[in-house]
Scaffold this motif. Sequence first.
Motif, PDB file in Angstrom:
ATOM      1  N   LEU A  64       0.862  -1.192   0.000  1.00 30.67           N
ATOM      2  CA  LEU A  64       0.000   0.000   0.000  1.00 30.67           C
ATOM      3  C   LEU A  64       0.889   1.230   0.000  1.00 30.67           C
ATOM      4  CD1 LEU A  64      -2.706  -0.998   2.646  1.00 30.67           C
ATOM      5  CD2 LEU A  64      -2.743  -1.326   0.168  1.00 30.67           C
ATOM      6  N   ASN A  65       0.715   2.079  -1.003  1.00 30.90           N
ATOM      7  CA  ASN A  65       1.530   3.296  -1.049  1.00 30.90           C
ATOM      8  C   ASN A  65       0.868   4.395  -0.209  1.00 30.90           C
ATOM      9  OD1 ASN A  65      -0.509   4.382  -2.591  1.00 30.90           O
ATOM     10  ND2 ASN A  65       0.690   4.574  -4.466  1.00 30.90           N
ATOM     11  N   VAL A  66       1.505   5.532  -0.179  1.00 28.99           N
ATOM     12  CA  VAL A  66       1.049   6.622   0.692  1.00 28.99           C
ATOM     13  C   VAL A  66      -0.359   7.097   0.295  1.00 28.99           C
ATOM     14  CG1 VAL A  66       2.297   8.333  -0.680  1.00 28.99           C
ATOM     15  CG2 VAL A  66       1.755   8.848   1.659  1.00 28.99           C
ATOM     16  N   TYR A  67      -0.687   7.011  -0.992  1.00 27.59           N
ATOM     17  CA  TYR A  67      -2.014   7.479  -1.441  1.00 27.59           C
ATOM     18  C   TYR A  67      -3.119   6.510  -1.001  1.00 27.59           C
ATOM     19  CZ  TYR A  67       1.144  10.352  -4.085  1.00 27.59           C
ATOM     20  OH  TYR A  67       2.159  11.206  -4.415  1.00 27.59           O
ATOM     21  N   SER A 303       4.186   1.605 -12.726  1.00 22.58           N
ATOM     22  CA  SER A 303       4.548   0.842 -11.524  1.00 22.58           C
ATOM     23  C   SER A 303       3.648  -0.370 -11.305  1.00 22.58           C
ATOM     24  CB  SER A 303       4.463   1.752 -10.291  1.00 22.58           C
ATOM     25  OG  SER A 303       3.097   2.107 -10.060  1.00 22.58           O
ATOM     26  N   GLY A 304       2.482  -0.400 -11.969  1.00 20.71           N
ATOM     27  CA  GLY A 304       1.526  -1.502 -11.728  1.00 20.71           C
ATOM     28  C   GLY A 304       0.724  -1.297 -10.459  1.00 20.71           C
ATOM     29  N   GLU A 305       0.954  -0.151  -9.779  1.00 16.85           N
ATOM     30  CA  GLU A 305       0.219   0.111  -8.533  1.00 16.85           C
ATOM     31  C   GLU A 305      -1.234   0.436  -8.887  1.00 16.85           C
ATOM     32  OE1 GLU A 305      -1.678   1.876  -5.378  1.00 16.85           O
ATOM     33  OE2 GLU A 305      -1.096   3.205  -7.021  1.00 16.85           O
ATOM     34  N   GLY A 306      -2.168  -0.272  -8.265  1.00 21.16           N
ATOM     35  CA  GLY A 306      -3.560  -0.056  -8.640  1.00 21.16           C
ATOM     36  C   GLY A 306      -4.497   0.182  -7.477  1.00 21.16           C
ATOM     37  N   ILE A 307      -4.045  -0.104  -6.255  1.00 24.43           N
ATOM     38  CA  ILE A 307      -4.983  -0.026  -5.127  1.00 24.43           C
ATOM     39  C   ILE A 307      -5.392   1.427  -4.855  1.00 24.43           C
ATOM     40  CG2 ILE A 307      -5.354  -0.551  -2.669  1.00 24.43           C
ATOM     41  CD1 ILE A 307      -3.488  -2.991  -3.061  1.00 24.43           C
ATOM     42  N   SER A 308      -4.435   2.349  -4.872  1.00 28.97           N
ATOM     43  CA  SER A 308      -4.810   3.742  -4.579  1.00 28.97           C
ATOM     44  C   SER A 308      -5.737   4.283  -5.674  1.00 28.97           C
ATOM     45  CB  SER A 308      -3.573   4.649  -4.430  1.00 28.97           C
ATOM     46  OG  SER A 308      -2.960   4.849  -5.683  1.00 28.97           O
ATOM     47  N   PHE A 309      -5.462   3.904  -6.932  1.00 27.87           N
ATOM     48  CA  PHE A 309      -6.319   4.393  -8.024  1.00 27.87           C
ATOM     49  C   PHE A 309      -7.711   3.777  -7.933  1.00 27.87           C
ATOM     50  CE2 PHE A 309      -2.021   5.156  -9.635  1.00 27.87           C
ATOM     51  CZ  PHE A 309      -2.137   6.495  -9.956  1.00 27.87           C
ATOM     52  N   LEU A 311      -9.185   2.738  -5.016  1.00 27.66           N
ATOM     53  CA  LEU A 311      -9.872   3.353  -3.869  1.00 27.66           C
ATOM     54  C   LEU A 311     -10.388   4.739  -4.250  1.00 27.66           C
ATOM     55  CD1 LEU A 311      -7.270   2.477  -1.046  1.00 27.66           C
ATOM     56  CD2 LEU A 311      -9.586   1.533  -1.215  1.00 27.66           C
ATOM     57  N   ASN A 312      -9.537   5.509  -4.919  1.00 30.49           N
ATOM     58  CA  ASN A 312      -9.910   6.895  -5.209  1.00 30.49           C
ATOM     59  C   ASN A 312     -10.940   7.012  -6.328  1.00 30.49           C
ATOM     60  OD1 ASN A 312      -8.437   8.241  -3.177  1.00 30.49           O
ATOM     61  ND2 ASN A 312      -6.552   7.902  -4.309  1.00 30.49           N
ATOM     62  N   SER A 313     -10.767   6.232  -7.409  1.00 32.64           N
ATOM     63  CA  SER A 313     -11.760   6.342  -8.486  1.00 32.64           C
ATOM     64  C   SER A 313     -13.087   5.750  -8.023  1.00 32.64           C
ATOM     65  CB  SER A 313     -11.265   5.678  -9.774  1.00 32.64           C
ATOM     66  OG  SER A 313     -11.055   4.296  -9.572  1.00 32.64           O
ATOM     67  N   GLY A 314     -13.040   4.678  -7.223  1.00 32.98           N
ATOM     68  CA  GLY A 314     -14.280   4.092  -6.691  1.00 32.98           C
ATOM     69  C   GLY A 314     -15.040   5.099  -5.843  1.00 32.98           C
TER      70      GLY A 314
END
Length: 384
Positions: A64-67, A303-309, A311-314
């Motif tokens: 989990l990144n900072v976002y 980066s393939g990071e998708g969880i923050s995107f 959470l935020n777009s949802g």
Amino acid sequence: MGMPESREYRAITFDAIREYYDVVVVGAGPAGIMAAIEAAAACDRVLLVEASALPREKSCGGMLNVYSLRALERFGGVPEDMILSPRWISFRYYHMDREVKKATQVRFLNVDRARFDAWLLGLLPANVEVAAEVRLADVSQGEQAVAASLVARGAGGSSTRSVSCRHLIAADGPRATARERLKLRPFDRYISVQEYVRIEPGALEPYFDCIYSRRFSRDYGIGYIIPKGEVAIIGSIFYPGTKDCGRKHEEVLSILNDLYPFGEPVKRETWIAAHLTRPSDLVAGAGRILLAGEGGGFLSCTSGEGISFALNSGSMAGRAVAASLSAGAPGPTDALRRYERALSPLKRNLAFRMRMFPFMNSYAGKNLACFIPTPIVSKLTERV
Ligand SMILES: Cc1cc2nc3c(=O)[nH]c(=O)nc-3n(C[C@H](O)[C@H](O)[C@H](O)COP(=O)(O)OP(=O)(O)OC[C@H]3O[C@@H](n4cnc5c(N)ncnc54)[C@H](O)[C@@H]3O)c2cc1C
């Protein structure tokens, strides 16, 4: 860690699904759950359908990144019982052929993804009905409503139900059924293989090693290693259309086995992920149907990071629908217009990554970090 305990949420059977809901959400990943939470603040009836059994198991690095952490602050932050050792992991660039390692300041909270997803489910309010093992098979829409065709597979074969709703939020991840049914621009898909191997506690340094090497086959996008408590994940990402991923992954394993103190294998997962290359891959929806998370293309292509995107777009999709429903009876594209407005900084961020991707993915780009000072590698990694 085994499968997580189920948390409290309002589970219903396929037969209990009603004919009408204000909002139907498809997919119980981070995007779908956030969308349902936000939509439920403005209406009585929300249905969340999920194709797999719940709690689900999604292949993931669980970082989990900072976002992501910021998006979860309002729920009291991530509970301790899903955080693995080492707690914090930093991104490290590793060019194997040149034997160059650059540890950056970009860090992630290291979580058990299955437990994390189960915790998110428990955040759903009581007016969200959750139907697991129910798949959106088809969707169509008119001026006033959306018609969703839902399918459940049981011992006696498949059953189908039609549900009508004011808005549908498709957060159905890389499979992107809704996007396909609406004939919106499709995207290609990477194939990922994640191998879990035993490690002695503390045997690996607290880094998410992203590995580059010309010894890996040409259709190999990237390799990575993440320590996760008593195991480590060895991940391989292959470009769309790659054949024989299992065998190619084994070749990489045999190279990495000589460099890392891995023990016996525990399990292997093969999954897919959206391969996004053009700003037009980012699609907010059509009419009364909104796309959130990876199904909308909201995932970092670099980066393939998708969880923050997700959470935020949802959250944005759910809020847009809630605001539109609260405003009375605005037109069929009112929620979509609100969503588009909210999404624009996120889309700009992702479009920037798409512009950077061809270079970063080239041989020159993959080599560049060998020659620039670590603080600059760190800064660049933060942005892309
Ligand atoms: C191997 C791998 C490692 C990753 N590691 C990380 C990481 O460490 N950190 C990070 O931030 N991101 C990571 N990601 C990306 C991240 O997991 C996803 O981007 C994120 O989960 C997207 O969330 P989402 O809610 O959009 O979709 P998902 O989490 O994919 O959820 C979509 C859900 O929709 C359901 N569904 C699909 N079709 C239908 C249908 N027709 N009807 C009903 N339900 C349906 C699926 O079963 C699924 O549960 C990784 C991805 C992969 C593949």
